[in-house]
Design a protein around this motif. Structure first.
Motif, short mmCIF file in Angstrom:
data_model
loop_
_atom_site.label_atom_id
_atom_site.label_comp_id
_atom_site.label_asym_id
_atom_site.label_seq_id
_atom_site.Cartn_x
_atom_site.Cartn_y
_atom_site.Cartn_z
N ALA A 438 40.63 40.62 26.44
CA ALA A 438 41.63 41.60 26.00
C ALA A 438 41.46 42.92 26.72
O ALA A 438 42.44 43.54 27.16
N LYS A 439 40.23 43.36 26.86
CA LYS A 439 39.95 44.62 27.56
C LYS A 439 40.39 44.53 29.02
O LYS A 439 41.01 45.47 29.56
N ASP A 440 40.12 43.40 29.65
CA ASP A 440 40.51 43.18 31.04
C ASP A 440 42.02 43.21 31.19
O ASP A 440 42.57 43.83 32.12
N ASP A 444 44.83 46.46 32.81
CA ASP A 444 45.75 46.24 33.92
C ASP A 444 46.54 44.97 33.63
O ASP A 444 46.04 43.86 33.86
N ASP A 445 47.77 45.12 33.11
CA ASP A 445 48.53 43.95 32.70
C ASP A 445 49.43 43.38 33.80
O ASP A 445 50.39 42.68 33.53
N ARG A 446 49.09 43.66 35.03
CA ARG A 446 49.83 43.07 36.15
C ARG A 446 49.66 41.55 36.14
O ARG A 446 48.73 41.01 35.52
N VAL A 447 50.55 40.86 36.81
CA VAL A 447 50.47 39.41 36.89
C VAL A 447 49.33 39.00 37.82
O VAL A 447 49.28 39.42 38.97
N ARG A 448 48.41 38.21 37.31
CA ARG A 448 47.29 37.74 38.12
C ARG A 448 47.74 36.59 39.01
O ARG A 448 48.49 35.72 38.57
N LYS A 449 47.26 36.60 40.24
CA LYS A 449 47.63 35.54 41.17
C LYS A 449 46.73 34.31 41.02
O LYS A 449 47.09 33.23 41.46
#
Length: 459
Positions: A438-440, A444-449
């Protein structure tokens, strides 16, 4: 004491204080560990779940969309408990039980958030190209306790063959027979055939049906309930007041004459609340694990929404219909009759809202729980048992319509509770992983590749 009486007594005790303490306690621990994330991030959660249900994102091959995963989970959780279960809680604990149902749901939102996070984090790719996950996988791969994972899967697979199909089809058959005079055998044939068409296609087929069925049935029931509530608008204020007063002073809302106590309100509200939203039981994460998502927490927030919709919306609608209609003063002791009578007080077709609601809720539960049971049995015995399990499941669905089930509810209920124990052990043991994920995500809620970007956070 006969064996049947022993099971009934055990069920009453087991689903009393012991399981309430475990389920509610786990929710409190997880809430503290995640710093009340269901409260702090609630606006974000609603914006990025309900606010995006019409967005069509890219979906991995073999997976389903986040909303389809939510719908499949809601198909199982929004069931007869949202109607009859609420009635049971109020009859047993008075209006104050509704408050404690909300308390259970508040902490349950964090429990479900944690379950879904872990289900995504520790899921595996299947031979068919999709995903499989749930408590058995995060117990084995995260907690490193394979035997405990197998115990959960065994309890789930067996419980599904009762609470997932036969008792649900029995409720449908009784409803159609009582409200529309449909013969139970006819219902058995139709329900089994419809279920077969859907479940044979696996999670993809189930998800396509539930994403259409769940919004429809929820909207239908909510609108019907609101019609009744607003037709009794003059008693709405006192009904809401009775919930809060009854939670701490039952005698002040007439509870003295009926023998209500604070403990009865707490016990009935918390136990029925947990039972209806299934937070902590470990069932819903099995559906959420199949979602196409880049980060566990992105799907985890859908778990929060699931409990919110199930308890704070649907259950509250049922409760307010009962409390605003004044039927509690009529001396009705049958939960089904009570809620039907409440819906019919000022709306001649009100009882059909309950009948159709029960029909849709129970059928959707049949679909989702088949996948839960199948995933569990495949975890234990491999893919070869998939088709035989479906056949047995459908046969029991048919039988449920036509027979008196006797202790089926009780046995399934006990096994359902047994599912929670290994799951709760894992949730507490892996709570650090939930917090780290959750902290991660929120940093930064960008889309992870790639999932490799969060894999280092896992145990």
């Amino acid at each position: 004491m006969s064996f049947a009486e022993f099971l009934t007594k055990f069920d009453e005790v087991f689903w009393g204080l012991p399981l309430i303490v475990l389920l509610l306690g786990a929710g409190i621990v997880l809430t503290i560990r995640t710093r009340f994330i269901q409260f702090r991030r609630f606006p974000y959660i609603i914006k990025h779940t309900l606010g995006k249900i019409f967005e069509k994102g890219e979906i991995e091959e073999g997976a389903i969309s986040p909303f389809q995963a939510l719908s499949t989970a809601l198909a199982a959780t929004v069931g007869t408990g949202n109607i009859v279960g609420v009635s049971v809680a109020i009859l047993g604990g008075g209006p104050g039980a509704v408050f404690w149902m909300w308390v259970a749901a508040f902490f349950g939102m964090c429990t479900k958030f944690s379950e879904v996070n872990l289900a995504i984090a520790y899921r595996v790719k299947t031979a068919q190209g999709g995903y499989a996950g749930g408590p058995m996988y995060y117990i084995e791969r995260g907690l490193k306790k394979p035997w405990l994972g197998k115990a959960f899967a065994l309890f789930a697979a067996i419980a599904t063959l009762g609470i997932g199909n036969s008792v649900q089809s029995n409720a449908i058959a009784n409803t159609l027979n009582g409200s529309f005079n449909v013969p139970k055998f006819v219902t058995a044939v139709i329900i089994t055939a419809l279920a077969a068409v859907v479940v044979i296609g696996g999670i993809q087929s189930i998800a396509k049906v539930t994403e259409k069925l769940v919004p429809f049935m929820a909207t239908f029931y909510i609108i019907g309930g609101l019609i009744i509530i607003f037709s009794n608008i003059d008693t709405l204020g006192s009904a809401i007041a009775s919930i809060f007063i009854g939670a701490f002073n039952p005698q002040a809302v007439g509870g003295g004459a009926l023998g209500y106590t604070i403990m009865m309100a707490m016990r009935n509200g918390i136990s029925r609340g947990v039972f209806t939203n299934e937070a902590g039981l470990g069932s819903s994460p099995i559906a959420h694990a199949t979602a196409s998502t880049d980060h566990p927490t992105r799907q985890g927030i859908w778990g929060v929404t699931e409990v919110f919709l199930d308890t704070f919306i649907v259950c509250t609608i049922t409760a307010l219909v009962i409390l605003t209609s004044g039927v509690l003063d009529d001396g009705i002791t049958d939960p089904s009759v009570l809620v039907s009578h409440a819906f019919a007080t000022k709306f001649v077709l009100g009882k059909y809202i309950v009948s159709i609601g029960l029909l849709l809720f129970a059928f959707s539960t049949i679909l989702s729980w088949e996948y839960y049971g199948e995933t569990s049995i495949r975890y234990l015995l491999g893919d070869k048992v998939s088709i035989p399990y479906k056949v047995v499941y459908l046969i029991l669905t048919f039988i449920g319509c036509t027979m008196n089930l006797g202790l089926a509810w009780t046995v399934a209920n006990i096994l359902n509770g047994f599912m929670a124990i290994p799951n709760l052990i894992a949730l507490i043991g892996l709570s650090g992983v939930v917090y780290a994920l959750a902290k991660d995500f929120f940093a930064d809620d960008r889309v992870r590749k790639s999932p490799d970007e969060y894999k280092h956070l896992l145990r």
